[in-house]
Design an enzyme around this catalytic site. Structure first.
Site, PDB file in Angstrom:
ATOM      1  N   ASN A   1       4.752 -10.798   9.521  1.00  0.00           N
ATOM      2  CA  ASN A   1       3.462 -10.740  10.214  1.00  0.00           C
ATOM      3  C   ASN A   1       3.532 -11.360  11.603  1.00  0.00           C
TER       4      ASN A   1
ATOM      5  N   SER B   1      -5.712   1.639  -2.370  1.00  0.00           N
ATOM      6  CA  SER B   1      -5.064   2.075  -1.127  1.00  0.00           C
ATOM      7  C   SER B   1      -4.027   3.174  -1.281  1.00  0.00           C
TER       8      SER B   1
ATOM      9  N   GLN C   1       9.994  -4.874   9.088  1.00  0.00           N
ATOM     10  CA  GLN C   1      10.292  -5.025   7.651  1.00  0.00           C
ATOM     11  C   GLN C   1      11.765  -4.677   7.378  1.00  0.00           C
TER      12      GLN C   1
ATOM     13  N   HIS D   1      -7.337  -9.111   3.763  1.00  0.00           N
ATOM     14  CA  HIS D   1      -6.486  -8.577   2.688  1.00  0.00           C
ATOM     15  C   HIS D   1      -7.115  -8.508   1.291  1.00  0.00           C
TER      16      HIS D   1
ATOM     17  N   SER E   1       1.655  -0.489  -5.421  1.00  0.00           N
ATOM     18  CA  SER E   1       0.773  -0.755  -4.288  1.00  0.00           C
ATOM     19  C   SER E   1       0.297  -2.204  -4.351  1.00  0.00           C
TER      20      SER E   1
ATOM     21  N   HIS F   1      -3.830   2.297   8.801  1.00  0.00           N
ATOM     22  CA  HIS F   1      -3.435   2.493  10.200  1.00  0.00           C
ATOM     23  C   HIS F   1      -2.601   3.761  10.354  1.00  0.00           C
TER      24      HIS F   1
ATOM     25  N   HIS G   1       0.811  -1.228   0.000  1.00  0.00           N
ATOM     26  CA  HIS G   1       0.000   0.000   0.000  1.00  0.00           C
ATOM     27  C   HIS G   1       0.846   1.281   0.000  1.00  0.00           C
TER      28      HIS G   1
ATOM     29  N   CYS H   1      -6.226  -1.965  13.417  1.00  0.00           N
ATOM     30  CA  CYS H   1      -7.618  -2.095  12.942  1.00  0.00           C
ATOM     31  C   CYS H   1      -8.605  -1.507  13.940  1.00  0.00           C
TER      32      CYS H   1
ATOM     33  N   GLU I   1       4.421  -9.005   4.695  1.00  0.00           N
ATOM     34  CA  GLU I   1       3.775  -8.165   5.703  1.00  0.00           C
ATOM     35  C   GLU I   1       2.562  -8.796   6.401  1.00  0.00           C
TER      36      GLU I   1
ATOM     37  N   LYS J   1       4.308  -7.062  15.214  1.00  0.00           N
ATOM     38  CA  LYS J   1       3.485  -6.804  14.021  1.00  0.00           C
ATOM     39  C   LYS J   1       2.063  -7.273  14.295  1.00  0.00           C
TER      40      LYS J   1
ATOM     41  N   ASP K   1      -0.261  -4.103  14.899  1.00  0.00           N
ATOM     42  CA  ASP K   1      -0.858  -3.597  13.653  1.00  0.00           C
ATOM     43  C   ASP K   1      -2.241  -4.215  13.446  1.00  0.00           C
ATOM     44  N   ASN K   2      -2.301  -5.558  13.433  1.00  0.00           N
ATOM     45  CA  ASN K   2      -3.558  -6.230  13.109  1.00  0.00           C
ATOM     46  C   ASN K   2      -4.637  -5.910  14.150  1.00  0.00           C
TER      47      ASN K   2
ATOM     48  N   ASP L   1       3.135  -7.534   0.396  1.00  0.00           N
ATOM     49  CA  ASP L   1       1.999  -7.497   1.309  1.00  0.00           C
ATOM     50  C   ASP L   1       0.854  -8.235   0.629  1.00  0.00           C
TER      51      ASP L   1
ATOM     52  N   SER M   1       5.394  -2.250  12.624  1.00  0.00           N
ATOM     53  CA  SER M   1       5.414  -3.216  11.510  1.00  0.00           C
ATOM     54  C   SER M   1       6.625  -2.984  10.613  1.00  0.00           C
TER      55      SER M   1
HETATM   56  P1  NAD Z   1      -6.157 -14.553  11.948  1.00  0.00           P
HETATM   57  O1  NAD Z   1      -5.811 -15.847  11.335  1.00  0.00           O
HETATM   58  O2  NAD Z   1      -5.601 -14.161  13.274  1.00  0.00           O
HETATM   59  O3  NAD Z   1      -7.756 -14.408  12.073  1.00  0.00           O
HETATM   60  C1  NAD Z   1      -8.679 -14.826  11.121  1.00  0.00           C
HETATM   61  C2  NAD Z   1      -9.807 -15.536  11.880  1.00  0.00           C
HETATM   62  O4  NAD Z   1     -10.881 -15.816  10.991  1.00  0.00           O
HETATM   63  C3  NAD Z   1      -9.350 -16.883  12.470  1.00  0.00           C
HETATM   64  O5  NAD Z   1      -9.589 -16.907  13.853  1.00  0.00           O
HETATM   65  C4  NAD Z   1     -10.191 -17.913  11.717  1.00  0.00           C
HETATM   66  O6  NAD Z   1     -10.542 -19.010  12.506  1.00  0.00           O
HETATM   67  C5  NAD Z   1     -11.402 -17.091  11.311  1.00  0.00           C
HETATM   68  N1  NAD Z   1     -12.097 -17.604  10.127  1.00  0.00           N
HETATM   69  C6  NAD Z   1     -11.565 -18.203   9.029  1.00  0.00           C
HETATM   70  N2  NAD Z   1     -12.540 -18.511   8.156  1.00  0.00           N
HETATM   71  C7  NAD Z   1     -13.707 -18.098   8.705  1.00  0.00           C
HETATM   72  C8  NAD Z   1     -15.051 -18.127   8.261  1.00  0.00           C
HETATM   73  N3  NAD Z   1     -15.378 -18.638   7.080  1.00  0.00           N
HETATM   74  N4  NAD Z   1     -15.986 -17.599   9.072  1.00  0.00           N
HETATM   75  C9  NAD Z   1     -15.676 -17.085  10.280  1.00  0.00           C
HETATM   76  N5  NAD Z   1     -14.405 -17.018  10.757  1.00  0.00           N
HETATM   77  C10 NAD Z   1     -13.431 -17.520   9.961  1.00  0.00           C
HETATM   78  O7  NAD Z   1      -5.792 -13.439  10.869  1.00  0.00           O
HETATM   79  P2  NAD Z   1      -5.660 -11.865  11.122  1.00  0.00           P
HETATM   80  O8  NAD Z   1      -4.254 -11.551  11.423  1.00  0.00           O
HETATM   81  O9  NAD Z   1      -6.736 -11.438  12.040  1.00  0.00           O
HETATM   82  O10 NAD Z   1      -5.939 -11.334   9.644  1.00  0.00           O
HETATM   83  C11 NAD Z   1      -7.211 -11.426   9.035  1.00  0.00           C
HETATM   84  C12 NAD Z   1      -7.139 -10.812   7.644  1.00  0.00           C
HETATM   85  O11 NAD Z   1      -6.874  -9.425   7.744  1.00  0.00           O
HETATM   86  C13 NAD Z   1      -6.020 -11.364   6.756  1.00  0.00           C
HETATM   87  O12 NAD Z   1      -6.476 -11.388   5.434  1.00  0.00           O
HETATM   88  C14 NAD Z   1      -4.907 -10.335   6.914  1.00  0.00           C
HETATM   89  O13 NAD Z   1      -4.003 -10.393   5.848  1.00  0.00           O
HETATM   90  C15 NAD Z   1      -5.712  -9.070   6.978  1.00  0.00           C
HETATM   91  N6  NAD Z   1      -5.098  -7.901   7.624  1.00  0.00           N
HETATM   92  C16 NAD Z   1      -5.609  -6.699   7.250  1.00  0.00           C
HETATM   93  C17 NAD Z   1      -5.128  -5.542   7.820  1.00  0.00           C
HETATM   94  C18 NAD Z   1      -5.660  -4.215   7.398  1.00  0.00           C
HETATM   95  O14 NAD Z   1      -5.055  -3.197   7.704  1.00  0.00           O
HETATM   96  N7  NAD Z   1      -6.772  -4.164   6.711  1.00  0.00           N
HETATM   97  C19 NAD Z   1      -4.133  -5.601   8.801  1.00  0.00           C
HETATM   98  C20 NAD Z   1      -3.657  -6.842   9.180  1.00  0.00           C
HETATM   99  C21 NAD Z   1      -4.154  -7.987   8.588  1.00  0.00           C
HETATM  100  C1  ARJ Z   2       0.663   0.688   4.741  1.00  0.00           C
HETATM  101  C2  ARJ Z   2      -0.865  -0.527   5.950  1.00  0.00           C
HETATM  102  C3  ARJ Z   2      -1.395   0.650   6.503  1.00  0.00           C
HETATM  103  C4  ARJ Z   2      -0.815   1.890   6.129  1.00  0.00           C
HETATM  104  O1  ARJ Z   2       0.173  -3.864   7.866  1.00  0.00           O
HETATM  105  C5  ARJ Z   2      -1.143  -3.872   7.392  1.00  0.00           C
HETATM  106  C6  ARJ Z   2      -1.457  -5.219   6.827  1.00  0.00           C
HETATM  107  O2  ARJ Z   2      -1.169  -6.299   7.344  1.00  0.00           O
HETATM  108  C7  ARJ Z   2      -1.973  -5.032   5.477  1.00  0.00           C
HETATM  109  C8  ARJ Z   2      -2.925  -5.957   4.838  1.00  0.00           C
HETATM  110  O3  ARJ Z   2      -2.865  -5.705   3.445  1.00  0.00           O
HETATM  111  C9  ARJ Z   2      -2.405  -3.610   5.440  1.00  0.00           C
HETATM  112  C10 ARJ Z   2      -1.293  -2.967   6.196  1.00  0.00           C
HETATM  113  N1  ARJ Z   2      -1.564  -1.547   6.488  1.00  0.00           N
HETATM  114  C11 ARJ Z   2      -2.507  -1.041   7.305  1.00  0.00           C
HETATM  115  N2  ARJ Z   2      -2.412   0.302   7.333  1.00  0.00           N
HETATM  116  N3  ARJ Z   2       0.159  -0.514   5.070  1.00  0.00           N
HETATM  117  N4  ARJ Z   2       0.212   1.856   5.235  1.00  0.00           N
HETATM  118  N5  ARJ Z   2      -1.235   3.070   6.641  1.00  0.00           N
END
Ligand code: NAD
Ligand code: ARJ
Length: 472
Positions: free
Chosen positions: A222, A86, A407, A342, A81, A395, A58, A236, A197, A227, A231-232, A136, A403
């Site tokens: 991750n 993003s 890296q 993701h 990206s 974030h 991103h 979030c 990531e 991380k 971050d997660n 990522d 995070s």
């Molecule tokens: P995680 O493995 O800790 O959590 C995912 C959870 O979902 C698990 O507990 C799993 O049992 C559950 N699950 C799986 N399939 C399911 C279903 N069909 N119904 C209900 N629950 C289900 O993973 P995480 O670290 O929490 O990451 C989750 C997602 O978010 C990943 O795709 C990760 O890459 C992404 N992520 C996004 C950001 C962001 O900024 N948007 C940041 C970090 C991670």
């Molecule tokens: C860059 C970001 C930002 C941000 O670390 C987080 C992760 O695991 C990604 C899933 O694609 C998104 C990433 N993330 C969240 N916020 N990366 N800049 N501001």
């Protein structure tokens, strides 16, 4: 087909946004103590000197800070990206204008443009590829691996693939292999490794390793505690609400919010929504995570039951088809659905896109009202892609500093060590070091173990304080 242009220095939305981007980067310095300390500690030694780094992550202000840190360590950098929505255009412009990296990214790319950007970033002007990847979600890793597979068996290039996006990748690879039949094999053989990531990207890497198909070493960033448990979770906890609010201005208090998945991301999302006064329901498949949710006082349900009850739905599973067309048809009028995992597979967008009965009315960029067969409408955010980065700016800098410090340490490890083609995590002492830098910034004072206390616990007085298998 967009053709590759090796002479292009960058492609961004608007280079005149560079000064704004630069000012925001300067502000974030104060919030990114980990990255600033990496610059100070390793900058003079230039551990990445002479190495080419490609990033698929991103293109935000926080990532701009990561890029310039890697630059200070001596790397020659190209970037794209890892999500079509993003990019923060002012961040991309600042990087392009300073020449810190050759950047190919803008907000709201088409998927075809997205894969063009990825290939542009993977291809240096002399046709060579990177020494290291910062990935990522694993798209850069995927492109290289698929390229090698296709070069080995060119008949695969002629097949038709059901998945629209995969077909786009294959079309690009076909073009590149026409120009150089060994391009990806050469690129893969030179890559020292990738640092990944996110949870979903890490899953892809372990799958490749288990099948014996991983072409280069990988560092799982991750699963550094500093991380995934920051971050997660805490990232979030703040950026989910930011995305929903900027997109819809909806009042969260009093609403029923359904969070699918109670992993690290789901825990942060649930806590956030409860903090606003929402009634939070959780869906889970894992009994341990379900028990955790119960202990935290949440109600557990299934999507089949929750579909007609919820006001806001958030997917955070990394799984596919968590919210299906059938669920959407049962939803209340103007229910909001979004994804913070993701990829865009968690919400079955193809149901909306391919069904004659579903009509889309764009409200504003990344916010669409879909009228369904049921006669009711739902609001879909960021077309089912990450809501926090598509509808807001992801974030905050402070948590991204944790995070991205990991890296940088991962990139230094890849540069300095000849690792096997396996997936590694960073050692605990580095994890503690990353935490320490951020603890100090928040003004907290750590208690020091005396020698007697350290001996009593049987650990070194300066850490590591916990065994590797300790779960935080
Ligand atoms: P995680 O493995 O800790 O959590 C995912 C959870 O979902 C698990 O507990 C799993 O049992 C559950 N699950 C799986 N399939 C399911 C279903 N069909 N119904 C209900 N629950 C289900 O993973 P995480 O670290 O929490 O990451 C989750 C997602 O978010 C990943 O795709 C990760 O890459 C992404 N992520 C996004 C950001 C962001 O900024 N948007 C940041 C970090 C991670
Ligand atoms: C860059 C970001 C930002 C941000 O670390 C987080 C992760 O695991 C990604 C899933 O694609 C998104 C990433 N993330 C969240 N916020 N990366 N800049 N501001």
């Amino acid at each position: 087909m967009l053709s590759l242009d090796k002479t292009l220095k960058y492609k961004v939305a608007d280079i005149s946004l560079a000064d704004w981007g630069r000012k925001e980067m300067q502000l974030s310095e104060n919030e990114m103590p980990g990255l600033m300390s990496i610059r100070k500690k390793y900058g003079p030694k230039k551990p990445l000197k002479g190495l080419k780094v490609m990033g698929s992550l991103h293109m935000t202000i926080q990532t701009a800070m990561l890029i310039e840190t890697l630059k200070e360590l001596g790397a020659d950098i190209r970037w794209s990206s890892c999500n079509i929505y993003s990019t923060q255009d002012h961040a991309a412009a600042a990087i392009a204008k300073a020449g810190s990296a050759a950047v190919f990214a803008w907000k709201a790319e088409t998927l075809e443009e997205y894969w063009w950007c990825t290939e542009q970033a993977l291809t240096w002007p002399d046709g060579s590829g990177p020494d290291m990847l910062v990935d990522d979600g694993g798209d850069a890793t995927l492109m290289v691996h698929q390229g090698v597979t296709m070069e080995k068996d060119k008949s695969l290039l002629e097949k038709k693939y059901d998945n629209k996006e995969f077909q786009l990748i294959i079309d690009r690879l076909k073009e590149s292999i026409k120009t150089d039949p060994q391009k990806w094999t050469k690129i893969a053989s030179k890559i020292r490794g990738v640092s990944e990531e996110t949870t979903t990207g890490v899953h892809r890497l372990y799958q490749l390793m288990e099948k014996g198909e991983l072409l280069f070493p990988a560092i799982n960033v991750n699963d550094s505690v500093t991380k995934s448990k920051f971050d997660n979770l805490y990232g979030c906890r703040e950026s989910l609400a930011d995305g929903i609010k900027r997109a819809t201005d909806i009042m969260i208090a009093g609403k029923i919010v359904v969070i699918c998945g109670y992993g690290d991301v789901g825990k942060g999302c649930a806590q956030s929504m409860r903090g606003f006064g929402a009634r939070v329901l959780i869906t889970e498949v894992d009994p341990i995570c379900t028990l955790q949710a119960l202990m935290a006082g949440y109600e557990i349900t299934t999507m089949d039951k929750a579909a007609s009850i919820g006001d806001i739905f958030v997917t955070a599973t990394g799984c596919c088809k968590v919210i299906t067309g059938e669920h959407m048809e049962k939803m209340k009028n103007e229910a909001i659905i979004c994804n913070i995992g993701h990829f865009d597979d968690e919400i079955e967008m193809s149901y909306l896109e391919n069904s004659k009965d579903c009509k889309k009315e764009p409200i504003k960029p990344q916010v669409d009202k879909w009228t369904l067969k049921s006669g009711r409408s739902i609001i879909v955010l960021a077309e089912g892609r990450l809501v926090n980065l598509g509808c807001a700016t992801g974030h905050s800098s402070f948590v991204m500093s944790t995070s991205f410090t990991n890296q940088c340490l991962a990139q230094i490890k890849l540069a300095q060590e000849n690792l096997d083609k396996k997936v590694y995590t960073l050692p605990k002492d580095l994890d503690e070091e990353v935490a320490r830098l951020h603890v100090e910034k928040l003004g907290a004072v750590l208690t020091k173990l005396t020698k007697e206390q350290a001996d009593y616990l049987g650990i070194p007085a300066n850490g590591p304080f916990k065994p590797d298998m300790y779960r935080y």
